[in-house]
Structures are given as C-alpha cells and as structure tokens.
Design an enzyme around this catalytic site. Sequence first.
Site, PDB file in Angstrom:
ATOM      1  N   CYS A 101       1.061  -1.040   0.057  1.00 53.41           N
ATOM      2  CA  CYS A 101      -0.058   0.078  -0.096  1.00 53.41           C
ATOM      3  C   CYS A 101       0.910   1.271   0.037  1.00 53.41           C
ATOM      4  O   CYS A 101       1.310   1.586  -1.032  1.00 53.41           O
ATOM      5  CB  CYS A 101      -0.874   0.052   0.989  1.00 53.41           C
ATOM      6  SG  CYS A 101      -2.414   0.904   0.988  1.00 53.41           S
ATOM      7  N   HIS A 201      -4.067  -5.704   1.673  1.00 47.93           N
ATOM      8  CA  HIS A 201      -3.844  -6.185   3.004  1.00 47.93           C
ATOM      9  C   HIS A 201      -4.469  -7.403   3.042  1.00 47.93           C
ATOM     10  O   HIS A 201      -4.788  -8.038   2.119  1.00 47.93           O
ATOM     11  CB  HIS A 201      -4.502  -4.906   3.976  1.00 47.93           C
ATOM     12  CG  HIS A 201      -3.989  -3.653   3.674  1.00 47.93           C
ATOM     13  ND1 HIS A 201      -2.826  -3.077   4.207  1.00 47.93           N
ATOM     14  CD2 HIS A 201      -4.148  -2.362   2.817  1.00 47.93           C
ATOM     15  CE1 HIS A 201      -2.435  -2.034   3.944  1.00 47.93           C
ATOM     16  NE2 HIS A 201      -3.250  -1.663   3.222  1.00 47.93           N
TER      17      HIS A 201
END
Lengths: 253, 431
Positions: A101, A201
């Site tokens: 991310c 994630h």
Amino acid sequence: MIQDTKYKLTIGWLYPELMSTYGDRGNINVLTKRCEWRGIRVDILNLSVGFDIKLLKNINLLFMGGAEDIQQQIVAKDFTVQKIKALKKKVEDGTPGLYICGALQFLGKYYKDASGTKIKGLGIFDLHTEHPGAYTKRFIGNIVTRSDLASPIVGFENHGGRTCLGDNLKPFGMVIKGFGNNGGDKTEGAIYKNSIGTYLHGPILPKNPQIADFLISKALILKYGAGVKIKKLEDSLEKKAHDYILQKIASFE
Amino acid sequence: MIYLLVLLGKVIIFISKTLNIGSGSTWPGHIAVETYKDFIKRELTRNKHLKIVLIAGTNGKTTTGKLIRTILEENGNKVFQNEAGANLLNGIASSLIKNSNLVGNIKFDYAIFEVDENTLSLVLDNLKPRALVLLNLFRDQLDRYGEVNIVANKWKESLEKIDIKTSLILNADDPKIAFLGNNKNNSFYFSVKGESFIQEHASDSTYCPRCGEKLSYERVTFSHLGNWKCKKCGLKRKKPDIENYESYPLPGIYNKYNTHAAILTARVLKIGESKIKNYLKKFKPAFGRQETIEYNGKNIQIFLSKNPASFNQSLQTINELKAKNVLFVLNDRIPDGLDVSWIWDVDFENYFKNFRSVSVSGDRVYDMALRLQYANNESRITYHELKIYEDLKEAIGKETKKLKAKEILYILPTYSAMLDLRKILTGKKLL
C-alpha cells in the site's frame, strides 16, 4: 530440501513503528514461521527512523507496510539521498521485498496526496500515484487478482490513491474482482526483479503462502546459490481461509 | 412543530414495536432531525433541567456509561441512555423522543449518550453536555472510521469552541486525548498506575500530538497509554486527578480506566466520595462485557473483543483469571468491520501457551484459525489440534460439555458474534 540450521535469513523491516497498519505485521509472522518450520533461522532487523544504511548490507529480504498520511510524511523525511541510493541498489541486486500500500506508493516517482501536495517518492519503481481528493471514493473491499506467482490471490484493499504504472513496469497481478491500482486498467501492484509492491492487505501472505515461499526461496538462492530448494508445507488452513474469500465474493455476483 | 415530531416519533416507535421490526432506536429521530434540523436543540431548550453526559472513545463507552448510570441511579436520579449501537445524531434524537411525554417534556434528571467517534463534532453542535468523557482512541475498523489522526483533529476543532460550563473528563495517559484539554479549569484527567514497560504491537499514537516527535514513555499500561512526554517540545502528561482506587467492580486494566472516568464524572456531578464507593458495589456488567451466563449447567463468560487494543486487554484479563478454555469468535459483518486484517495486530503469542483448550468459530473461522497457527511459539498447531467450528451453536455445545464442574468457558467474540452468541445462550434459557 533443507531441514537444518545451516541456513539463516535476515529480514529488514522498514519503519515497523510507522509503516504498519491493517495487520501488516502478519506478513512478518508468516515469513518468520515459514522459515522456522523449515529449519531456517530468521533474524528480524527493525529499520527505524535514522537507521544506518550499513545495516542494509546483510539484509536478505525487505518488508515495508502501509501507513497513515502523517506517518508517511515522517518516513519521507528519513529518506536521504544516500539511503535512497542504498535501497535502490538492494532492489537492483535482486533482494526480494514486499511493499504494501503506502510502501508501494513510496517506491514510485511521486505521491500527490488528497490536498494536492506532491511528496517525492524513491523513484525505484516506474510508477506514480495521485489521490483525486478527499471527497472521491476510496477503493475498499475484498479483492481477487491473478498472477504468475499464485492464482487467484485474495486480499483486502483500502486506498484513496490511484497508481499508474510506467510502460516498462509489470503489474504484480490483474484484477478479477475489486479495484486494483486505479480502478480502471485492471492492474494491481507492480513487480520488478524480486520486489513486489501491492495494495493487498488482509494481510496478503497468510492466505497466499506461495508469495511468502517465493520471497523466501529467492532470498535463499541469492545468499546460498541456485541449488537451494525449500520444502513444501502443509497448507490446508491457508487454503480454507483463502477459499472463503472466493466463495464470499462469488456469492455477491 | 416539535409536538408533531415527538408525537410522530412515538407513533413510529409504537408501530415498530408492535410489528416487531425493531425497537425504533433510530428512525423516529432520523425523521425528526431530517424534517427539522434544530429538533434536538429545541427539545433541549424546553427541558433545561436535563443534564447530559456524553461519552466517546474507541473502547469502554458502554461499560463507562453503565458505571455512571449505576452511580446516578443509586443516588436517586432518573437516568436514560441511548440504545446500544444507536450512537449517531438520529439515535440521540430517538432517545429524546422515546423518553419525553406526548408534549415533549422529559421527566428525567440525566441523559447519558454514547457517541460514535465520527459523530461527536456534530453532536456538540446540537447540545451542551454537563460532562464530556473522552476515553481513548485506538485503531478500529479503519475501513469505516479512517485514520485515528483524522478523528483526533476533528475532536480538537470542536473542543476549542466548547462551553466553559462543560466539564471535560479526559484520559491523561492517551496523548491525543490529553492534548484536547485546556487551561480553563474545566478539564479533569484520569490515569491508571501501571508497571509495564513493553509496548504492544498495536500502538497508535506514540508521536507527539503537538510537534510530531516520537514520545518517550516512563511506563506503559497498555497499547499507547501510559506516562508519556515529548523530549522535543516539552509537552507531557498532565497530573491526573485520579490514578488509583481501592476496589474495582470489574477486572482488567481497561476497566480501571473506565472506573476512574466514571468516578471523576460523578465527582464533577457533585456526588460524595463515600456514596460513589458504595454505589459502585451495585454495578452489574453491561451485556457482553465480562457478562457471565449459565448454559447447560456450565458457566460462560463473554469478553467483547472488537479491535486489537480491546482484544489484547481481554486476553490479558482472562490470562490473569487463569483461563484454560477459550473460544474465539470472529465475524466480518458491518458492525465488526468487513476487514479482518486487524487480528494480526493482536498479540496472541504472549498468552497462547497458558490455554489448555483453544477453539474458534464465526464467519471468518479459518482466518482466526490461521492466525493462531502462526501464533504458536512452540510448534506448528495442526489443523486437527485446533478445534474449528463453522457452526457457533455446535462450538458452544461441545466446548461447554467438556468443561469440568467449576470451569469457565471464556468466549471472546467480535460485536455481531457477541449478539449471535447471546441469542443462542439466552434463547436456550427461554425454551
């Protein structure tokens, strides 16, 4: 097949106190345990603000998680010219790495945040990221992608930034369900040499252990030579948890 | 106008109760506020005697609310609260409608409202609380609430313009909360004396809320709570008004914080020390918060565990209670958060070896099982050693059956799992 302690890997965890949100730490747990279960010793080296670049020399695998904006700003200040050069060399040398991310965004040329401020990236990956503004839709939800490494890959994405890859950079995966880099071109993350950047994630490694094994295997080969092969592990729980996401997504179709 | 809305609201509550489509905990208020945006303000102007206590924070709202309510009711005051989960503006409006008579008069002394983190600013625009209790800010459902810093900044903005007559009850040990205080003599601070020096993984605000420098801790109670200071700009923890008490109604460090917050609130409301002490003895846990339920002749105790900080606290507390039999129940519905990544921020590693029997259930049973497989320090738990139940009812049935006579099954569920669990446990009782 290896099953003794002659092998040892050092994992460098970039900014664990700052760049670790949404359970990113789970990736470290998985890398560590999957080495230990195979008799490979593991050292985790925390690379926190102000770390000495000499530490990078002995690192066999790099990991960096995501973060909130304020923490990304603190980290950005820590990337000196020398530090960027040293990290770039690690990536170019083929050191395997996983960048989640915010870390994926950091690897690129720049990140333009929600307020329009441009934060310079490390410029290691040929990509850039722009946040279209605080009132635009965030990309949130379960995501499924396919890649050469493992397919399908499952995870959870939650990002406002839209990432565009340069012409010569390969995506890590292609979106089957979800948003990916920018919600448009179906690409997800990026892979360059042995470095993987991704928005996933979940965390990504527990439910997609092939990716963990890819990183471990590359690290061993780089350190000990091409002949090293790792033992297969029994992954029935991993598979069950993985398949639950697929079922869940299928049931919404 | 206001009469009409109160009346309409009451009709809706009556209908939804009669038709069994809910208790009307949000709809009447929703309609009232949508039709007349100053509904809450006007309703409260008509009822100036009503004192309001607002409670916000990631963890501990319900228990702290119940503690304050117990003290006030034992003191002879009439108190009402918004219903569980109805903690947005519409829930507060509904609660006012429900507890007023047909012409909008409220015959209560106090209202205690739990407020959602993201709604606090809006609520403060609509009412002036007598006391505002701010408990803590932890990582929680990032997919819904967003970043902790954003919430803290919003709160800071609202508190800058707060009325001097509102007493602020603040957690001195939580840097972001303590920083919300001011020098106008209306800020009071609670803390907990602790001895730990290790920070858990799931720590959030270890950076100075004023200058951004990393904070130094003399000691940590849990997560990012403790005696902190900034070596760069000199900001440091305020001297607490309470940090210790002679006895607590519930075990766990987190409940010491909740109890101190409640005591400090009671002091601000001018209730005498010896009275507070006696009233606290009457406290009974709120549902799912260390609540004990008997099932099949065995005892089950429920510890709601909804984010890394609350989960770590539950684990630490049941470990202190020498728990042997544990069941984790993980759901991923809207009240739990759709993203279960956070279980990897929970420090199972620290407690695992002390439990004799560990079982898992819930919508995301395999994610929880997987987390535990990677948490075991000694050896790899195999698929067969961990008891995995896709069906919660089966999990409870089998796990209680194996208990010895005096043993307790400790269940740590997420929010919606806790509701499912109570339905199974109490539903059975009724039959």
